[in-house]
Design an enzyme around this catalytic site. Structure first.
Site, short mmCIF file in Angstrom:
data_model
loop_
_atom_site.label_atom_id
_atom_site.label_comp_id
_atom_site.label_asym_id
_atom_site.label_seq_id
_atom_site.Cartn_x
_atom_site.Cartn_y
_atom_site.Cartn_z
N ASP A 26 9.38 3.19 -0.35
CA ASP A 26 8.29 3.83 0.37
C ASP A 26 8.49 3.57 1.86
O ASP A 26 8.07 2.54 2.39
CB ASP A 26 6.94 3.31 -0.11
CG ASP A 26 5.78 3.95 0.66
OD1 ASP A 26 6.04 4.73 1.59
OD2 ASP A 26 4.62 3.66 0.30
N LYS A 50 4.13 9.91 8.29
CA LYS A 50 3.95 9.40 9.66
C LYS A 50 4.96 10.01 10.65
O LYS A 50 4.77 11.14 11.05
CB LYS A 50 3.95 7.87 9.62
CG LYS A 50 2.74 7.40 8.79
CD LYS A 50 2.49 5.93 8.70
CE LYS A 50 1.16 5.73 7.97
NZ LYS A 50 1.17 4.70 6.95
N TYR A 94 0.85 -1.19 0.00
CA TYR A 94 0.00 0.00 0.00
C TYR A 94 0.88 1.23 0.00
O TYR A 94 1.83 1.33 0.78
CB TYR A 94 -0.90 0.01 1.24
CG TYR A 94 -1.78 1.24 1.35
CD1 TYR A 94 -2.85 1.43 0.48
CD2 TYR A 94 -1.54 2.20 2.33
CE1 TYR A 94 -3.67 2.55 0.58
CE2 TYR A 94 -2.35 3.33 2.43
CZ TYR A 94 -3.41 3.49 1.55
OH TYR A 94 -4.21 4.60 1.66
C1 LIG Z 1 0.47 5.09 5.54
C2 LIG Z 1 1.22 4.77 4.31
C3 LIG Z 1 1.09 5.56 3.15
C4 LIG Z 1 0.08 6.66 3.03
O1 LIG Z 1 0.31 7.71 3.91
P1 LIG Z 1 -0.93 8.70 4.25
O2 LIG Z 1 -0.30 9.74 5.12
O3 LIG Z 1 -1.96 7.87 4.93
O4 LIG Z 1 -1.40 9.26 2.96
C5 LIG Z 1 1.92 5.27 2.08
N1 LIG Z 1 2.79 4.25 2.13
C6 LIG Z 1 2.93 3.47 3.21
C7 LIG Z 1 3.93 2.37 3.20
C8 LIG Z 1 2.13 3.69 4.33
O5 LIG Z 1 2.24 2.88 5.38
#
Ligand SMILES: *Cc1c(COP(=O)(O)O)cnc(C)c1O
Length: 460
Positions: free
Chosen positions: A263, A291, A163
Site C-alpha cells: 500500500d 495522494k 491504515y
Molecule cells: C491515505 C491512505 C489511504 C486512503 O486513501 P484515501 O484517498 O484517503 O481513501 C490508504 N492507505 C494509506 C497507506 C494511506 O496513507
C-alpha cells in the site's frame, strides 16, 4: 505575473508570513459546519479532536504555506496529507488543470491523459498494468478483491496500526484517525461500528515488524490467505520503518501463492520515484497508489503483475468500475505532478536533506528544553513521538504498541504552541508530517524557532 516571479513566490511563500490573527472566522465556520455535517468535517482527523481547539478553515494555499480564513499564513507540514509534494498551487499543475478544463470536465469515455499517466506509472514503477480509481480507499479495496478473485481464497492479512482507507474489511486494528479519535488506545477488531463481525473475521491481524509472528501465521493458514496488505513504511501510526527481517518475512510469505500488496498510497512517488518499493527493494505482486498521483485531485490506482491485473473486468472476472475514474482534470493534475518530479532528478535528495535538518533541529530543541522525544523520519516523512526512546524494547518505535506509549497531552500542547506561531503540524500524535519541495531555508528556520518555543511551553 510573469512565470519567473510566480515561481519565486511559490518557493518563498509570503515575504513575511502574517500570524497572530484570532481564529474567529474559522470558529464561526466550524460552528456552521457542525450544524450540517457530522463533527463539522468531511474526514475525521481534520476536526482537531485529539489536540483540542477549533480546526483552521483554509482559504488558499501557495508553495509551503496555507492561508486560513482569518488571514494567518501557516507553514504547512500536512500537504493535504501527502499529495502536495511539489508545494501548493504549483504553476505546472495549475496550467495542466486549466488546459484540461477548457475541454470539458468528464466524458465517461476514455481519453489520452489516462493513457499518458498509465504509461508513466508503468515506466517508472515497472508494474505490468495499472487501473485508475478515485481514492486510496478504492485502490486497496479493489486490489484485495482482485487478489481474492485471482487466488480463490477468502482471507487477508493486515498489520496492527496500519491504515489502508475505510473499506469494511480494512477497518480492523487500523491506525490514524481511528487511534486518534478512539476513547483510548488499543482498539479491538473491528475498529468501526457498522463493520459486520463476520466480514471482519476474514481479516487476520499480525504485528508489524514481527517476522516470527508472520512466519507462524503463514505456516498455519497460508493456504487460505489471498493477500497480505501492508504499509511499506507506516505513516498512519506515526513514522515507523520496517526492519530487514520483517521485509524478508513478507517476501517469504509469497511462496505459497499469497499475493503481497504494497500500500504505497502515502509512500508512492514520495520516498523515491518508485516509492518504498524502490527505496527498500521490495517485490510486491500488486501496488496501490493515491495522494501524489492525483496532484491534489481525487485519484487512486492499483497495478502489478499483468497476469493478475488481467483478472480485472472487462478483461477478467473481477468487477471494478467508476463513473469518474480517469477524470481528465484529475489525470492532468497527476501527470503534471509526476512529470515535474521526473524532470527534477535532485528533488528527493533535497526533500531528504530538509527533513534530516528538521529532525536534527527538533531533537536539539527538545534536548535543550529537557522534553523527551523520539524523532523518526525517512525521506520527507517525519514524526515527533513524545516518548523516551530509552523506555522502548528496541530503543525506537517499531510497532503500534510502542507508539501507543506516547504522551498525547504533551503532543497536543506542542501542536497548539506551533500553530499559534504559524506552523501547521499534523493534528495527531499518530501521523506523519510531509515536507514539500517548496520548503526552503526560511521555512526551516521559522519552524525550528517556533519548535524551540513550543518545547519550552510543554516543559513549563
Ligand atoms: C491515505 C491512505 C489511504 C486512503 O486513501 P484515501 O484517498 O484517503 O481513501 C490508504 N492507505 C494509506 C497507506 C494511506 O496513507
Amino acid at each position: 505575473m510573469s512565470e519567473v516571479s510566480e515561481q519565486q513566490v511559490m518557493r518563498d511563500g509570503p515575504p513575511e508570513p502574517r500570524v497572530g490573527h484570532a481564529p474567529e472566522r474559522s470558529e464561526a465556520l466550524f460552528a456552521r459546519a457542525r450544524a450540517v455535517t457530522p463533527g463539522g468535517v468531511n474526514s475525521p482527523v481534520r476536526a482537531f479532536r485529539s489536540v483540542g481547539g477549533s480546526p483552521r478553515f483554509i482559504e488558499r494555499a501557495s508553495g509551503a504555506y496555507l492561508t486560513d480564513a482569518d488571514g494567518n499564513d501557516l507553514i504547512d507540514y500536512i500537504g493535504s496529507w501527502g499529495p502536495m509534494i511539489l508545494g501548493h498551487n504549483h504553476p505546472d499543475v495549475r496550467a495542466a488543470i486549466t488546459d484540461a478544463l477548457a475541454g470539458g470536465t468528464s466524458f465517461g469515455a476514455p481519453g489520452w491523459r489516462e493513457v499518458d499517466l498509465a504509461e508513466l506509472i508503468v515506466r517508472v514503477t515497472g508494474v505490468g498494468k495499472v487501473r485508475f480509481v478515485n481514492s486510496g480507499t478504492e485502490a486497496t479495496m479493489s486490489a484485495l478483491r482482485l487478489a481474492r478473485g485471482f487466488t480463490g481464497r477468502d482471507y487477508i492479512v493486515k498489520f496492527r496500526g496500519n491504515y489502508h482507507g475505510h473499506a469494511d474489511g480494512l477497518l480492523v486494528e487500523a491506525g490514524s484517525g481511528l487511534i486518534t479519535n478512539a476513547d483510548g488506545l488499543g482498539a479491538s477488531a473491528p475498529s468501526s461500528a457498522g463493520v459486520p463481525q463476520a466480514y471482519a473475521q476474514l481479516t487476520l491481524v499480525s504485528e508489524y515488524n514481527d517476522a516470527d509472528a508472520l512466519d507462524e501465521l503463514m505456516r498455519e493458514r497460508g493456504h487460505e490467505i489471498a493477500a497480505i496488505i501492508f504499509e511499506p513504511v507506516i505513516g498512519n501510526a506515526g513514522v515507523i520503518v520496517p526492519t530487514p527481517a520483517f521485509l524478508a518475512a513478507l517476501h517469504r510469505a509469497r511462496e505459497g501463492g499469497t499475493l503481497l500488496i504494497a500500500d504505497e498510497v502515502m509512500t508512492g512517488f514520495r520516498l523515491a520515484r518508485n516509492g518504498a518499493t524502490e527505496r527498500l527493494g521490495l517485490h510486491p505482486d500488486l501496488i496501490c497508489w493515491g495522494k501524489i498521483i492525483g496532484g491534489g485531485l481525487p485519484v487512486g490506482a492499483y497495478g502489478g503483475r499483468a497476469d493478475v491485473m488481467d483478472f480485472v473486468s472487462p478483461q477478467g472476472p473481477v468487477y471494478q468500475a467508476g463513473t469518474l475514474s480517469g477524470n481528465p482534470l484529475a489525470m492532468a493534475a497527476g501527470l503534471a505532478t509526476l512529470r515535474a518530479l521526473d524532470a527534477d532528478p535532485d528533488v528527493y535528495t533535497r526533500l531528504d536533506a530538509y527533513t534530516s535538518r528538521l529532525a536534527d533541529g527538533l531533537r536539539a530543541a527538545a534536548d535543550a528544553t529537557g522534553v523527551p522525544v523520539t524523532v523518526q523520519h525517512i525521506g520527507s516523512m517525519l514524526t515527533v513521538f513524545f516518548l523516551d526512546a530509552a523506555t522502548l524494547p528496541h530503543g525506537e518505535v517499531r510497532s503500534y504498541a510502542d507508539a501507543a506509549n506516547a504522551d498525547t497531552a504533551a503532543f497536543a500542547r506542542w501542536f497548539q504552541a506551533l500553530l499559534a506561531r504559524g506552523v501547521y503540524w499534523a493534528p495527531s500524535q499518530f501521523e506523519s508530517i510531509f515536507v514539500s519541495a517548496a520548503h526552503g531555508d526560511a521555512e526551516l528556520e521559522r519552524t525550528l524557532e517556533a519548535a524551540r518555543a513550543a518545547f519550552a511551553e510543554v516543559k513549563a
